[in-house]
Design a protein around this motif. Structure first.
Motif, PDB file in Angstrom:
ATOM      1  N   MET A   1       0.842  -1.171   0.000  1.00  0.00           N
ATOM      2  CA  MET A   1       0.000   0.000   0.000  1.00  0.00           C
ATOM      3  C   MET A   1       0.884   1.229   0.000  1.00  0.00           C
ATOM      4  SD  MET A   1      -1.539   2.020   2.852  1.00  0.00           S
ATOM      5  CE  MET A   1      -2.476   3.434   2.377  1.00  0.00           C
ATOM      6  N   PRO A   2       0.805   2.023  -1.038  1.00  0.00           N
ATOM      7  CA  PRO A   2       1.550   3.269  -1.031  1.00  0.00           C
ATOM      8  C   PRO A   2       0.913   4.265  -0.053  1.00  0.00           C
ATOM      9  CG  PRO A   2       0.710   2.762  -3.221  1.00  0.00           C
ATOM     10  CD  PRO A   2       0.172   1.744  -2.287  1.00  0.00           C
ATOM     11  N   ILE A   3       1.669   5.244   0.339  1.00  0.00           N
ATOM     12  CA  ILE A   3       1.196   6.241   1.285  1.00  0.00           C
ATOM     13  C   ILE A   3       0.291   7.270   0.591  1.00  0.00           C
ATOM     14  CG2 ILE A   3       3.157   7.805   1.044  1.00  0.00           C
ATOM     15  CD1 ILE A   3       3.026   8.163   4.131  1.00  0.00           C
ATOM     16  N   ASN A   4       0.354   7.360  -0.729  1.00  0.00           N
ATOM     17  CA  ASN A   4      -0.382   8.397  -1.467  1.00  0.00           C
ATOM     18  C   ASN A   4      -1.873   8.471  -1.163  1.00  0.00           C
ATOM     19  OD1 ASN A   4       1.946   9.332  -2.660  1.00  0.00           O
ATOM     20  ND2 ASN A   4       1.738   7.994  -4.422  1.00  0.00           N
ATOM     21  N   PRO A   5      -2.604   7.363  -1.080  1.00  0.00           N
ATOM     22  CA  PRO A   5      -4.037   7.496  -0.772  1.00  0.00           C
ATOM     23  C   PRO A   5      -4.300   8.150   0.586  1.00  0.00           C
ATOM     24  CG  PRO A   5      -3.581   5.296  -1.594  1.00  0.00           C
ATOM     25  CD  PRO A   5      -2.255   5.978  -1.396  1.00  0.00           C
ATOM     26  N   LEU A   6      -3.436   7.893   1.546  1.00  0.00           N
ATOM     27  CA  LEU A   6      -3.639   8.478   2.862  1.00  0.00           C
ATOM     28  C   LEU A   6      -3.292   9.964   2.888  1.00  0.00           C
ATOM     29  CD1 LEU A   6      -2.255   5.629   5.150  1.00  0.00           C
ATOM     30  CD2 LEU A   6      -4.636   6.212   4.705  1.00  0.00           C
ATOM     31  N   ILE A   7      -2.235  10.347   2.184  1.00  0.00           N
ATOM     32  CA  ILE A   7      -1.878  11.768   2.207  1.00  0.00           C
ATOM     33  C   ILE A   7      -2.730  12.578   1.237  1.00  0.00           C
ATOM     34  CG2 ILE A   7       0.434  11.424   3.099  1.00  0.00           C
ATOM     35  CD1 ILE A   7       1.555  11.790   0.335  1.00  0.00           C
ATOM     36  N   SER A   8      -3.281  11.930   0.230  1.00  0.00           N
ATOM     37  CA  SER A   8      -4.163  12.645  -0.700  1.00  0.00           C
ATOM     38  C   SER A   8      -5.450  13.086  -0.014  1.00  0.00           C
ATOM     39  CB  SER A   8      -4.489  11.777  -1.898  1.00  0.00           C
ATOM     40  OG  SER A   8      -3.336  11.555  -2.663  1.00  0.00           O
ATOM     41  N   ALA A   9      -5.843  12.354   1.010  1.00  0.00           N
ATOM     42  CA  ALA A   9      -7.050  12.711   1.747  1.00  0.00           C
ATOM     43  C   ALA A   9      -6.867  13.992   2.541  1.00  0.00           C
ATOM     44  CB  ALA A   9      -7.444  11.574   2.685  1.00  0.00           C
ATOM     45  N   ASN A  10      -5.612  14.349   2.821  1.00  0.00           N
ATOM     46  CA  ASN A  10      -5.329  15.556   3.587  1.00  0.00           C
ATOM     47  C   ASN A  10      -4.971  16.678   2.622  1.00  0.00           C
ATOM     48  OD1 ASN A  10      -4.429  17.575   5.268  1.00  0.00           O
ATOM     49  ND2 ASN A  10      -3.302  16.206   6.599  1.00  0.00           N
TER      50      ASN A  10
END
Length: 74
Positions: free
Chosen positions: A1-10
């Motif tokens: 799981m890349p971190i991008n989905p989590l940081i894109s939410a912010n």
């Protein structure tokens, strides 16, 4: 799981902050010898990296070291 989905939410993160999070995440995965991005532990690592950055730590190496120590205490 890349971190991008989590940081894109912010949406409040600057491009520089996103880059620091990505660097810290990748460095922490390497230190933990995690290569399978589908491993559920990767999401735990991503959340930990984001949590540490939210405390005001802005250096990718420092974030990674803190995350590693918290996730893999000796």
């Amino acid at each position: 799981m890349p971190i991008n989905p989590l940081i894109s939410a912010n949406i409040n993160l600057t491009p520089e902050q996103r880059h620091v999070l990505e660097l810290a995440f990748n460095r922490t995965l390497r230190k933990l010898n995690l290569v399978d991005r589908n491993d559920p532990i990767c999401e735990i690592v991503a959340r930990k990296v984001i949590e540490i950055e939210a405390t005001g730590v802005t250096n990718a190496v420092a974030i990674s070291e803190i995350a590693f120590r918290q996730l893999y205490p000796s």
